[in-house]
Enzyme design. Sequence first.
Site, short mmCIF file in Angstrom:
data_model
loop_
_atom_site.label_atom_id
_atom_site.label_comp_id
_atom_site.label_asym_id
_atom_site.label_seq_id
_atom_site.Cartn_x
_atom_site.Cartn_y
_atom_site.Cartn_z
N HIS A 288 -1.54 5.80 1.16
CA HIS A 288 -0.59 4.83 1.71
C HIS A 288 -0.60 3.58 0.81
O HIS A 288 -1.67 3.10 0.45
CB HIS A 288 -1.03 4.46 3.14
CG HIS A 288 -0.11 3.51 3.81
ND1 HIS A 288 1.08 3.90 4.41
CD2 HIS A 288 -0.17 2.16 3.96
CE1 HIS A 288 1.69 2.84 4.89
NE2 HIS A 288 0.95 1.77 4.63
N ASP B 254 -0.90 6.20 10.22
CA ASP B 254 -1.59 5.48 9.14
C ASP B 254 -2.88 4.82 9.65
O ASP B 254 -3.29 3.77 9.12
CB ASP B 254 -0.66 4.42 8.50
CG ASP B 254 0.57 5.04 7.87
OD1 ASP B 254 0.45 6.15 7.31
OD2 ASP B 254 1.65 4.42 7.94
N THR C 294 -0.09 2.71 -9.86
CA THR C 294 -1.09 2.97 -10.91
C THR C 294 -2.46 3.18 -10.26
O THR C 294 -3.22 4.08 -10.64
CB THR C 294 -1.16 1.78 -11.89
OG1 THR C 294 0.14 1.61 -12.44
CG2 THR C 294 -2.15 2.04 -13.00
#
Length: 206
Positions: free
Chosen positions: A114, A150, A177
Amino acid sequence: MRIEPASRKIAILVSGRGSNFAAIADHTESGKLDAEIVLVLGNRESAPGLRNARRRGFETLFLSSKDTGRREFDTRAVAALREKDVAIVCLAGFMRILSPVFLSAFPYRILNIHPSLLPAFPGLDVQRQALEHGAKFSGCTVHFVDERLDGGPIIRQAVVPILDGDSHEDLSGRILTQEHQIYSEAIDLVLSGRCELDGRRVLIHD
Ligand code: GRF
């Protein structure tokens, strides 16, 4: 409770771009991650992630979720995952909420990534929410999937700064990234049997 997967066989579930799938696949191919991707399952036929997996020679399965009830879809998905003897299921941009049918088939064997520092900003479009909120840091989270949206136990997180001039794309890219690093690291922690569940906490053993 110690989480001890039976093997290093994993499945990756995608709905879209599939950059997290690609990063995990790269890490298994380079030997950085000791895991075997035995299935890439997608619920959208045109998903670039699914096409990419096919092109790279992975076994793929398209299960349409259009006009299919949650229970029916999950029953089919679980059957396919069991047939491949999957130990860990990795959701990577998989845009469907899992029903109890799926969750109970793989208790604490389903991981998700997430793009925020949970429990801040659950849900969708969370990079924009972090920017608009004026947060100074955001990041990404790999967590076990349970019935809370979540909200399952956190395995690994990475923090990134939010800079004054950041656009949505800048922040999303910086977070992505980090996602590509920590997802493989979290999978390795789980597969190597180093995770212990202590209430909400995931303790990591050496
Ligand atoms: C990622 O930002 C991930 O955190 C979220 O969905 C996005 C999927 O990206 N769950 P990709 O399909 O892996 O490129």
